[in-house]
Design an enzyme around this catalytic site. Sequence first.
Site, PDB file in Angstrom:
ATOM      1  CG  HIS A   1      39.745  26.349  42.973  1.00 20.70           C
ATOM      2  ND1 HIS A   1      39.465  27.035  41.815  1.00 20.70           N
ATOM      3  CD2 HIS A   1      39.139  27.058  43.963  1.00 20.70           C
ATOM      4  CE1 HIS A   1      38.720  28.085  42.080  1.00 20.70           C
ATOM      5  NE2 HIS A   1      38.510  28.126  43.399  1.00 20.70           N
TER       6      HIS A   1
ATOM      7  CD  GLU B   1      41.329  26.689  38.997  1.00 25.82           C
ATOM      8  OE1 GLU B   1      40.145  26.399  39.239  1.00 25.82           O
ATOM      9  OE2 GLU B   1      41.991  27.462  39.717  1.00 25.82           O
TER      10      GLU B   1
ATOM     11  NE  ARG C   1      36.622  32.015  40.644  1.00 27.54           N
ATOM     12  CZ  ARG C   1      36.143  31.595  41.796  1.00 27.54           C
ATOM     13  NH1 ARG C   1      36.981  31.380  42.817  1.00 27.54           N
ATOM     14  NH2 ARG C   1      34.846  31.377  41.964  1.00 27.54           N
TER      15      ARG C   1
END
Length: 321
Positions: free
Chosen positions: A286, A267, A238
Site C-alpha cells: 500500500h 492490511e 482499496r
Amino acid sequence: MKPNVYITRKLPESIVKKIEEVCHVRMWEEKDQPVPREVLLREAEQADGLFCLLTEEIDQEVLNAAKKLKIIANMAVGYNNIDIEEATKKGIIVTNTPDVLTETTADLTFALLMATARRILESNTYLKEGKWKTWSLMQLTGQDIYGAKLGIIGMGRIGKALIERAKGFNMDVSYYNRSRKLDVEKEFDITFLDKESLLKESDFVCILVPYSPEVHHFIGEKELRLMKDSAILINTARGGIVDEEALFHALKNKEIWGAGLDVFEEEPVSLENQLLSLPNVTALPHIGSASKATRLEMANLAADNLIQVLAGEKAITPVNG
C-alpha cells in the site's frame, strides 16, 4: 485555552510543531505501529480534534467515546475507515487529503502495471537466486504495454493522470464510471464502455474507484471470467473491491495472466494470503502515495484542516459538509 488534539501516528516534527502552535498535542509515538484500540478509545475521550491515518477504524464506539470531538482529519483520500454517517449525526467534521497525491499515485499505478507486465520483480529474484544460466528464447517473457488496450474503472483525478501516462505509450484507453465524463472523453480521446465490455476488451484493467459498500467485490468470479486470458488486473484503489478468493483461482487457473496489487482486504496482508504464493502476482504494501514530498503535503493538508476547524473556520477539504 488550547484545544486538545490526538495524533494517532508519529508525524514529522515540522507538522507536529505547526499543530502545537495552536493546540495541546498528544501523539502515539511508535513510528511504524498503529495505535492500540484501547489507547485510541481513551485518548478520544478528551480530544477536540483527531488526526488519523487509514489504519485507524473510527467507528461508532470511538465516536461515542469522543464527547468533545469537532473534527477528524484523515490523512488519506479515502475515508472508508471512518463512520461518516455517525460522525455527521454528531456534528463532527471529517476531512481528507485529495489532490495532493494524484500524480504520485498515478506514477505508482503505471509503475505497477509495467512491473507486472514485464515480470520485473520475478526477473530480479530469478537473477539474484542464480537461476540465470543462459539466454533463451522465451525466458521470462511478459506482455507488451505500448499500443495495448487499457481499461480504467473509476474516472476521477487519478484516472485522468493515469491517462496522461498511458498516452505516452500510445495505449488505447477506455473507461467505466457510474456517470459518463464527456469532458474527459473529449480532452483525452478515450471511450466510455459498460463494465462488461471494458473487461472483455482490455489488456490491462486498472481499478481506481473509491471504496464503498456498493463496490465490495465489484470484481469477482463473474467479472474475472470476462477478461482475456492474457489480461492483467491492477488495483491501487482499496482492498475489498476485488474478491481475493476469486482472483486467486483466476490467476492459478490462468484465466487471466497476472495481477499487480498495492491494496488488500486485510492490511497488513497476511503472509498466508494465497495470492502471495503466485508468481504472476506483483504485491506491494500500500505505497500508492509513498513519496516523501507527497506524504508531507498530505500531512500538512490534514494539519491545516484540523487547525482551521478548531479555530472556528471552514474545513479546506471536508468530506461531510
